[in-house]
Design a protein around this motif. Sequence first.
Motif, PDB file in Angstrom:
ATOM      1  N   ASN A  30      -5.194  -2.235 -26.412  1.00 46.26           N
ATOM      2  CA  ASN A  30      -6.311  -2.400 -25.378  1.00 46.26           C
ATOM      3  C   ASN A  30      -5.614  -2.711 -24.115  1.00 46.26           C
ATOM      4  O   ASN A  30      -4.728  -3.303 -23.697  1.00 46.26           O
ATOM      5  CB  ASN A  30      -7.248  -3.167 -25.699  1.00 46.26           C
ATOM      6  N   GLN A 448     -13.515   4.273 -26.109  1.00 48.36           N
ATOM      7  CA  GLN A 448     -13.332   3.568 -27.378  1.00 48.36           C
ATOM      8  C   GLN A 448     -12.876   4.686 -28.242  1.00 48.36           C
ATOM      9  O   GLN A 448     -13.427   5.712 -28.420  1.00 48.36           O
ATOM     10  CB  GLN A 448     -14.716   3.163 -27.613  1.00 48.36           C
ATOM     11  N   GLU A 462      -8.986   0.429 -27.013  1.00 51.33           N
ATOM     12  CA  GLU A 462      -9.785   0.657 -25.923  1.00 51.33           C
ATOM     13  C   GLU A 462      -9.141   0.675 -24.670  1.00 51.33           C
ATOM     14  O   GLU A 462      -8.031   0.377 -24.472  1.00 51.33           O
ATOM     15  CB  GLU A 462     -10.741  -0.735 -25.815  1.00 51.33           C
TER      16      GLU A 462
END
Length: 686
Positions: A30, A448, A462
């Motif tokens: 992420n 996402q 993400e």
Amino acid sequence: MKTRRTLLTLAALMTVQAAKADLVMALGANKTHYQISGQTLRFEGGELNLFLRDGLVILDGACVIDPQLFFFPPSNIPPCPLGATGFIATGDVDRDGVRDDNQYWSVASVIPAFVIEPSRPEIPQLYSGPPSKLPRPLQNFRDDAVVTFYDISTAVVRQYDQSRYELIRPYGSVRQVETAQALGNVLADGNIEVIVTGADIAGSPLSVPVAVTGPFINEDDELVPGMTGPQWAAAIREALNDVDAITDFYSVGGQGNLVTLSEIVPNGNDPTLNINLQPGTAVVVGLPSTVSLNTTVGAFNAPVAALKQMNEEIVPGQYIFTFPRLGSPDLNPVAIPVTIVPNLEAVNPASRTRAGFRFTSGTWNGDIYQMDPRLISRITWTGNDRSVIRPGDQFYFSILNDAEDFLQFPPTIPQNPVLLPIPTVQQYNLPPFFFDVGQTGVMDLRYQRNLLTNGVSGDFSERNFRAKVAFVDSFNGFVQTTFPLGTMKRDLTPKGDIDRDGMTNVEEFAYQFPTNEDISARAREQFVPGPPSLFNGIPVTERFSRVITKVPTPIIDSADQPTGPAAPFLDEEDKVTLEVPVRPRTGNTLRYSFVERIEGKKKGKKIRIPQDYTVSSRFVESSMQVILEVELVAAGGQTVGFRTRAGETTVNLTQEFLVLKANNPLVGEEATVPDIQVILDAVTVK
């Protein structure tokens, strides 16, 4: 190779078994980027995050009083149809970052662990991965197993164990987050004492009193329970937000029964930061609670170096993790593979291509993306084309508060961002009138990935692309809501004169003070909620809604003109000075320049700044009395009504004047004060 095939075989067998259970493993690489100009994004931070769950506790979403320290029966007011059906012995059942040990919850059902042994965090590890600088073996897993006693309101009570393991490897700066939890009802009126300690907080430890309300009999002779945990937690958040010594360094936030302090600027970790909850003169179940939790440990790292490290350690490829097998944790580990594929990245100005994500719209004021809340804002971006998008990927749009822990848009309960129709969409039209001039926030476009590797694991990386947002008072937005329908096109322009009084539209717009937009924004900023009260028998707290009092708008009144700049004058040092009133909260959508008129010439001489003149600001304080409307909010966050406050509320205002001053004094007996004209330019917010 033989070992690797054995591990993969075990993973395949585990997948078949998992059909009878609830086993999920999500791996995410992420990243969060902030756009700080039209072309530049700054890496804010990232993490490698692995979460494995075997088993599930399903909470009753209809219950608004979870959790409690004592058993509670079913009720209609406040709603909790099942009552307490589960007791959480250990673990964080709702995944909010705060452990729920020894608490009663309304549980709908439970699925126990079926494949993975709980509470053996020393065993899980990264068994293999693609070549990179990521350390091997990678361990340091956190155990978050949940032990639940279910059906506690019946004669048959069973213990269910749910396995949870989490690995978080952070990159970049991390904002420290401290969390206190409000549990239990208020049993008697009084003040809770909130004692906040921190190295950066002036006067630490600070004691902040918070008024709370206990049970009482209403006008219908009904017993109204005292404030619940979520209600007095909301009162604490309101009180801490009014303490400058705290909000200078921390954003006060949290939802439900949580009170959080989130570091505004990452500056490492302060081990002394603490929120101490004392009952004071009140009687509250669960207090005192002397120690808060450091739910996110703060860290400071240079963004460029952190991004370089993350890119070198986390590369596309297959990663295999091993976990302890249920019943035989020290033998025959369970292996679960997952693949990370190339993902959407931020645009890199140093590269030879312009590939990557960035917002392509916006009128920027430094690192602030400006919007007028009275106009439809068309927000566009680039980078998410079909070369990087995978089936199942999703894009979400939202606007967060400044602390980034609450959704301001869309205003839904429960909180959820807007799911965009397709992952390759490259624009969103923000509707008007969801915000007011003066509000700020953080625009968040979240990408996402939902790419399953097998039946139980997948790449759930993400990307958060963010920009600070300010809602400003632009000329076009003002015209949209102020000018009558059917106004001629020529009268809508900045140089038009809708009321035919000889002053242009942009001049009347620029010089008006006070403005309704600024009054409303000031009232919101200075708003102090009243004490908790009842509305139709429901305990409620106040939230700012709007200012009912309005001031006249001279731009459409031919008999009224705002006071513009006075003629230039000589100050005490014989320097030519001109003072210009400034319309508040316009950002940089209203620009001021200056020319010196010369007799006999059509065009004036442009004033050179800072060569010949300097520009500074002077401020004048004033106040006015207004009538406020407040929003009435129940414990679950739902709006149940509105109410006009009795009496008037004082709003403090500040008028700014631009002060143009010559660098050198005017000399010579025949020297005259020059005729200086202000040129106003209304910029269209894009």
